[in-house]
Write a protein that holds these residues in place. Structure first.
Motif, mmCIF file in Angstrom:
data_model
loop_
_atom_site.group_PDB
_atom_site.id
_atom_site.type_symbol
_atom_site.label_atom_id
_atom_site.label_comp_id
_atom_site.label_asym_id
_atom_site.label_seq_id
_atom_site.Cartn_x
_atom_site.Cartn_y
_atom_site.Cartn_z
ATOM 1 N N LEU A 52 0.834 -1.200 0.000
ATOM 2 C CA LEU A 52 0.000 0.000 0.000
ATOM 3 C C LEU A 52 0.870 1.252 0.000
ATOM 4 O O LEU A 52 0.517 2.273 -0.600
ATOM 5 N N ASP A 71 -6.285 -1.204 -1.386
ATOM 6 C CA ASP A 71 -6.942 -0.252 -0.495
ATOM 7 C C ASP A 71 -8.400 -0.622 -0.278
ATOM 8 O O ASP A 71 -8.901 -0.598 0.854
ATOM 9 N N ARG A 120 -3.543 -1.746 7.705
ATOM 10 C CA ARG A 120 -3.709 -0.299 7.884
ATOM 11 C C ARG A 120 -2.664 0.249 8.866
ATOM 12 O O ARG A 120 -2.104 1.335 8.662
#
Length: 230
Positions: A52, A71, A120
């Motif tokens: 990411l 994402d 994340r």
């Protein structure tokens, strides 16, 4: 000690240490689900979080399509409450492990939950690294593997910190895994404590969970301090 437990904690004593509903079994199942789920989900989350950052706009391997896919996948699994994820992934769990109940079945949704949460966390940590260090590595002709190594080395203290947060969250989710017959300390607290009005069982199960979480927090804080070079 045994007489004390038998007198003041009769329901705790009756449950015993071994057996399907024993304390030893419950502790083992909680640790089993936590460790295995984190190994699987944590590894996937680390890879996803790394990519990411690498494929993000302005990243080393900027790729809008790959970034968008990763994402959105991460966001979808982060948005689904874990108790619902258990139900949604039940058929997939059956396909993977041959059953939709028990600790092995619970590991599948637990791993997906860890993957999304940890990805994340890793993304945030690596995105905040000093860009100058990455640029210097690129300027020196670093390969893809070298760049990955730079990201992981520079972010290691913070990666350990978010690993600690993830493990603590995962311990809490193993309690909900009791909904698919996974067992564990959380299941003992609800099924054998709260639902049967056995307050001594509920209290002891709560204390064990607290001790486990404090142990994880202590280990994480210790390693973060040892490895921090800031």
């Amino acid at each position: 000690m045994e007489n004390f437990i038998q007198t003041y904690l009769p329901n705790v004593y009756r449950m015993g240490w071994s057996g399907q509903a024993g304390w030893g079994t419950a502790i083992y199942l909680t640790l089993y689900m936590t460790v295995i789920s984190f190994i699987i989900g944590g590894l996937l989350g680390l890879i996803a979080g790394l990519f990411l950052v690498l494929t993000a706009p302005g990243g080393v391997l900027e790729n809008k399509i790959v970034f968008w896919i990763l994402d959105k996948i991460t966001s979808i699994f982060r948005a689904i409450p874990f108790i619902i994820l258990l139900a949604v992934l039940s058929p997939f769990s059956h396909l993977i492990v041959g059953t939709s109940i028990g600790p092995n079945a619970a590991i599948v949704p637990l791993s997906f939950a860890v993957f999304a949460f940890f990805a994340r966390q890793v993304q945030v940590v690596l995105a905040e690294l000093d860009g100058g260090v990455i640029e210097a590595a690129q300027a020196s002709g670093a390969t893809f593997g070298d760049l990955v190594g730079v990201y992981l080395r520079e972010g290691l203290p913070d990666l350990i910190r978010v690993t600690t947060v993830t493990l603590i969250s995962l311990v809490g989710e193993t309690a909900m895994a009791g909904a698919v017959g996974a067992g564990g300390i959380g299941n003992v607290a609800i099924a054998y404590g709260f639902n049967r009005y056995n307050n001594d069982v509920t209290i002891l199960a709560t204390i064990i969970i607290i001790v486990l979480i404090f142990a994880i927090q202590f280990a994480g804080d210790f390693l973060t301090r040892k490895l921090s070079h800031k």
